[in-house]
Structure formats: C-alpha cells, structure tokens
Scaffold this motif. Sequence first.
Motif, PDB file in Angstrom:
ATOM      1  N   PRO A   1       3.294  -4.108  -6.829  1.00 60.86           N
ATOM      2  CA  PRO A   1       2.024  -4.509  -5.566  1.00 60.86           C
ATOM      3  C   PRO A   1       3.082  -3.496  -4.494  1.00 60.86           C
ATOM      4  O   PRO A   1       4.215  -3.561  -4.189  1.00 60.86           O
ATOM      5  N   ALA A   2       2.125  -3.657  -3.274  1.00 61.64           N
ATOM      6  CA  ALA A   2       2.633  -2.601  -2.060  1.00 61.64           C
ATOM      7  C   ALA A   2       1.915  -3.997  -0.986  1.00 61.64           C
ATOM      8  O   ALA A   2       0.526  -4.298  -1.406  1.00 61.64           O
ATOM      9  N   TYR A   3       2.270  -3.928   0.736  1.00 54.62           N
ATOM     10  CA  TYR A   3       1.404  -3.943   1.333  1.00 54.62           C
ATOM     11  C   TYR A   3       0.531  -2.581   2.317  1.00 54.62           C
ATOM     12  O   TYR A   3       0.854  -1.942   2.403  1.00 54.62           O
ATOM     13  N   ARG A   4       0.082  -3.221   2.524  1.00 55.20           N
ATOM     14  CA  ARG A   4      -1.271  -1.934   2.740  1.00 55.20           C
ATOM     15  C   ARG A   4      -2.212  -2.186   3.997  1.00 55.20           C
ATOM     16  O   ARG A   4      -2.274  -3.669   4.662  1.00 55.20           O
ATOM     17  N   ALA A   5      -1.396  -1.105   5.164  1.00 50.31           N
ATOM     18  CA  ALA A   5      -2.587  -1.561   6.925  1.00 50.31           C
ATOM     19  C   ALA A   5      -3.720  -2.041   6.691  1.00 50.31           C
ATOM     20  O   ALA A   5      -4.514  -2.778   7.487  1.00 50.31           O
ATOM     21  N   LYS A   6      -4.546  -1.412   5.564  1.00 47.31           N
ATOM     22  CA  LYS A   6      -5.637  -1.631   5.718  1.00 47.31           C
ATOM     23  C   LYS A   6      -6.370  -2.306   5.226  1.00 47.31           C
ATOM     24  O   LYS A   6      -7.512  -3.362   6.013  1.00 47.31           O
ATOM     25  N   THR A   7      -5.913  -3.445   4.555  1.00 46.53           N
ATOM     26  CA  THR A   7      -5.848  -5.019   4.288  1.00 46.53           C
ATOM     27  C   THR A   7      -4.991  -6.439   4.719  1.00 46.53           C
ATOM     28  O   THR A   7      -5.397  -7.195   4.981  1.00 46.53           O
ATOM     29  N   HIS A   8      -3.830  -5.492   5.793  1.00 44.76           N
ATOM     30  CA  HIS A   8      -3.071  -6.688   6.144  1.00 44.76           C
ATOM     31  C   HIS A   8      -2.854  -7.578   5.135  1.00 44.76           C
ATOM     32  O   HIS A   8      -2.009  -8.430   5.271  1.00 44.76           O
ATOM     33  N   ARG A   9      -2.289  -7.536   4.355  1.00 40.49           N
ATOM     34  CA  ARG A   9      -1.662  -7.480   2.859  1.00 40.49           C
ATOM     35  C   ARG A   9      -1.143  -7.114   1.953  1.00 40.49           C
ATOM     36  O   ARG A   9      -1.258  -5.650   1.015  1.00 40.49           O
ATOM     37  N   VAL A  10      -0.532  -7.669   0.843  1.00 39.32           N
ATOM     38  CA  VAL A  10       0.026  -7.110  -0.247  1.00 39.32           C
ATOM     39  C   VAL A  10      -1.119  -6.829  -1.126  1.00 39.32           C
ATOM     40  O   VAL A  10      -1.486  -8.121  -1.505  1.00 39.32           O
ATOM     41  N   ASN A  11      -1.035  -5.604  -1.726  1.00 40.68           N
ATOM     42  CA  ASN A  11      -2.471  -5.789  -2.814  1.00 40.68           C
ATOM     43  C   ASN A  11      -1.662  -5.475  -4.395  1.00 40.68           C
ATOM     44  O   ASN A  11      -0.870  -4.230  -4.202  1.00 40.68           O
ATOM     45  N   THR A  12      -2.480  -5.458  -5.147  1.00 42.57           N
ATOM     46  CA  THR A  12      -2.408  -4.683  -6.297  1.00 42.57           C
ATOM     47  C   THR A  12      -2.577  -3.672  -7.104  1.00 42.57           C
ATOM     48  O   THR A  12      -3.401  -3.815  -6.035  1.00 42.57           O
ATOM     49  N   PHE A  13      -1.931  -3.155  -8.156  1.00 43.93           N
ATOM     50  CA  PHE A  13      -3.053  -2.020  -7.988  1.00 43.93           C
ATOM     51  C   PHE A  13      -4.423  -2.275  -8.423  1.00 43.93           C
ATOM     52  O   PHE A  13      -5.467  -1.396  -8.161  1.00 43.93           O
ATOM     53  N   ALA A  14      -4.543  -3.366  -9.269  1.00 46.20           N
ATOM     54  CA  ALA A  14      -6.520  -4.179  -9.723  1.00 46.20           C
ATOM     55  C   ALA A  14      -6.962  -4.264  -7.941  1.00 46.20           C
ATOM     56  O   ALA A  14      -8.068  -2.720  -8.314  1.00 46.20           O
ATOM     57  N   GLU A  15      -6.316  -4.187  -7.448  1.00 48.37           N
ATOM     58  CA  GLU A  15      -6.832  -4.953  -6.032  1.00 48.37           C
ATOM     59  C   GLU A  15      -7.009  -3.559  -5.036  1.00 48.37           C
ATOM     60  O   GLU A  15      -8.236  -2.992  -4.219  1.00 48.37           O
ATOM     61  N   ARG A  16      -5.674  -2.550  -5.337  1.00 45.34           N
ATOM     62  CA  ARG A  16      -6.581  -0.900  -5.076  1.00 45.34           C
ATOM     63  C   ARG A  16      -7.869  -0.169  -5.255  1.00 45.34           C
ATOM     64  O   ARG A  16      -7.937   0.197  -5.049  1.00 45.34           O
ATOM     65  N   LEU A  17      -7.708  -0.795  -6.552  1.00 43.97           N
ATOM     66  CA  LEU A  17      -8.647  -0.246  -7.511  1.00 43.97           C
ATOM     67  C   LEU A  17     -10.344   0.067  -7.302  1.00 43.97           C
ATOM     68  O   LEU A  17     -11.178  -0.140  -6.985  1.00 43.97           O
ATOM     69  N   GLN A  18      -9.740  -2.136  -7.110  1.00 43.53           N
ATOM     70  CA  GLN A  18     -10.815  -2.463  -6.542  1.00 43.53           C
ATOM     71  C   GLN A  18     -12.375  -1.559  -4.952  1.00 43.53           C
ATOM     72  O   GLN A  18     -13.425  -1.513  -5.152  1.00 43.53           O
ATOM     73  N   GLY A  19     -10.655  -1.377  -4.509  1.00 46.60           N
ATOM     74  CA  GLY A  19     -10.539  -0.725  -2.852  1.00 46.60           C
ATOM     75  C   GLY A  19     -11.824   0.623  -3.594  1.00 46.60           C
ATOM     76  O   GLY A  19     -12.448   0.853  -2.151  1.00 46.60           O
ATOM     77  N   CYS A  20     -11.522   1.207  -4.197  1.00 49.01           N
ATOM     78  CA  CYS A  20     -11.959   2.110  -3.963  1.00 49.01           C
ATOM     79  C   CYS A  20     -13.358   2.790  -4.766  1.00 49.01           C
ATOM     80  O   CYS A  20     -13.670   3.555  -4.794  1.00 49.01           O
ATOM     81  N   PHE A  21     -13.482   1.993  -5.709  1.00 46.96           N
ATOM     82  CA  PHE A  21     -15.042   1.452  -6.311  1.00 46.96           C
ATOM     83  C   PHE A  21     -16.075   0.882  -4.813  1.00 46.96           C
ATOM     84  O   PHE A  21     -17.413   1.619  -5.016  1.00 46.96           O
ATOM     85  N   GLN A  22     -15.307  -0.265  -3.796  1.00 49.61           N
ATOM     86  CA  GLN A  22     -16.352  -0.224  -2.517  1.00 49.61           C
ATOM     87  C   GLN A  22     -16.624   1.038  -2.028  1.00 49.61           C
ATOM     88  O   GLN A  22     -17.107   0.844  -0.885  1.00 49.61           O
ATOM     89  N   TYR A  23     -15.159   0.989  -1.568  1.00 47.17           N
ATOM     90  CA  TYR A  23     -15.864   2.374  -0.031  1.00 47.17           C
ATOM     91  C   TYR A  23     -16.080   3.788  -0.995  1.00 47.17           C
ATOM     92  O   TYR A  23     -16.334   4.967  -0.634  1.00 47.17           O
ATOM     93  N   SER A  24     -14.713   4.866  -1.795  1.00 44.23           N
ATOM     94  CA  SER A  24     -14.900   5.717  -2.720  1.00 44.23           C
ATOM     95  C   SER A  24     -16.035   5.722  -2.885  1.00 44.23           C
ATOM     96  O   SER A  24     -16.734   6.849  -3.263  1.00 44.23           O
ATOM     97  N   MET A  25     -16.545   4.872  -3.932  1.00 44.96           N
ATOM     98  CA  MET A  25     -17.100   4.957  -4.889  1.00 44.96           C
ATOM     99  C   MET A  25     -18.482   4.502  -4.350  1.00 44.96           C
ATOM    100  O   MET A  25     -20.302   4.190  -4.779  1.00 44.96           O
TER     101      MET A  25
END
Length: 309
Positions: free
Chosen positions: A111-135
């Motif tokens: 897990p890591a804090y991400r400025a994009k979401t303003h919260r700590v994200n898990t790796f799975a949540e990071r993957l969710q973002g890839c589908f929502q934005y990049s895909m």
Amino acid sequence: MKPLRWLAMTVLLALAACHRSEPQAASPAPHASAAVTPVTKDAGRFEPPAESSMPADDFGKQILLGRQIFNDTSHYAQAYVGNALTCENCHLDAGRLANSAPMWGAYPMYPAYRAKTHRVNTFAERLQGCFQYSMNGKAPPLGDDVLVALEAYAYWMSQHESIGVAPPGHGYPKLPKPAQAPDYARGAAVFKRDCALCHGDNGQGQQTAGRTVFPPLWGPQSFNWGAGMERLDNAVGFIKANMPLGRGDMLTDQDAWDVAYFMNAHERPQDPRFRGSVAETRKAYHDTPYSLYGVTVNGKALGEGTAHP
C-alpha cells in the motif's frame, strides 16, 4: 522464453503523435540544440522469472491467467475494458521491462499514499484505477477474478524485490525540463518521422485480424483524460526510454517532450471524475503545467472529451 507474439504486442504504445495532414505541423522547427539524456536501462539488474518456474498448481493457474489478462485485456477482462488498449501498452513486455512501469517495480510499493486519490491505496485499488482511466472502462470489484489474477502475476514476478524500496527501473524515467517549451509543430514532425509508421498518420494505431497491434494514441479508443499518461512528464519518460519500439533512448530530450505534447494536445475520452465543466475538473484534478486538460492549443480548448466507444 515468451511466445513471439508477446514481442508483437509489446510494440504497442510508441507514445508520440501527429496527424500528417494537420496544417499546424507545417514548417517544423529544426532539432538543433536538443540534448540527449541517457536513460539507465538496468537490464542486468532484474531478470524476470522464466515461464518454466511458474508453479504447476492452482496458484500457477492464476499467475497464467494474470499474464493472459495483461497481454489480451479486452478478451480476458472484456467486462471492464472500454477501449482498444491492453495493460501491455503502457507496461511493455508483459509488465517485465525496466523503465516501462514494470510490475516487479510496482507490486512491492503498495500500500501507498497517492496524491491522485488523497488516500492510501492497495495494489488492487491501483489496478482498479488502471481499468477506469487507462482502459477507459470500469473498475472490477475488489476480489474479482480479474484483479486476483493480475495481483498473482505481479506477486510472482516481484518475489525477490524489497518491500517499500523503489528499485532501479521502476515506473517511468523523469526527464529534466526541456531547453525549449514543448511545441506542437515540432512534435508533429517527430511523429511523422518516427511514429506514424506504426501508429498511423492519424494516430489511431493498427489492427490485424481484429486485434490491436499498435495502439491508438488519442480519440475514442485511447486512454481517457484521467489516465496517468495524460501527464506530459509521464508520457515523455515512457517515450524517451522505449520509443520507437526497440530503439528507446534514440530521441533527443526535446523531441520526446515535443512529441508527448503533440500526442496529448489531441482530444480523448472525458475524465470519469468530470465535475460538470472542464474548468472545474481541471481545477480539481489537472491543475499542473504537465496537463493539457482545459488548455487551449491551436485555438481549440481541450477537455470536452470524445464519445465513449
């Protein structure tokens, strides 16, 4: 060794862009004085695990599925994909290549804090973002088979990496600011010279037998305005290190900045976080000189979005 078709798919995403017939591309400025910053490849630092080391059990089946999703996302994760891209477009060689945001460099950092979401994200949540934005699709629910398989694949590749320590070759390289401000016309010339052969004069990529071989770089089948590649500093790092495909580090720094600017100066699908107006959305999510969302280029205000495919 991986199948040869992987190399063909690795081809995707030579992030640079231009429409050969656009009038703004005429009389491009010369390439003089453009510096070349070597990109450290770290090729010998990490050796991706051989396919033969993949476990021959149920966990190995998940790893294999994760790799298949990575390379043929629209087929294996069809319900969550909204464009013609694959994971491999932005993470080359099935997520194994240094300086191309490899999975072995990403998995141990969460897990890591991400400025994009303003919260700590898990790796799975990071993957969710890839589908929502990049895909340009929708996020698979946490625990979904698609996310579990992708996590298993990333974990398998990352087992010898240190937790929480960013290894050399992770992410995309960060280039210094260019000597000259990025320029649309110069970028158009770079695209015509080095990128159009694969991505087409109109930047819409190429398909063979219904499968994307070279990805679209803008328009309705590309990543949307919320994707990380929309930021110039991300796009230029990817381009500099990896493009033209197989000849990374060939472009000058100025060329990389110019062609990244040109690519991102085209319209693409709307940011899913749209707040009712481009101005409000830019203020909330794109208030950086590295984003062209809400910026007027050649008399056209960017950010209106394209129709969802």
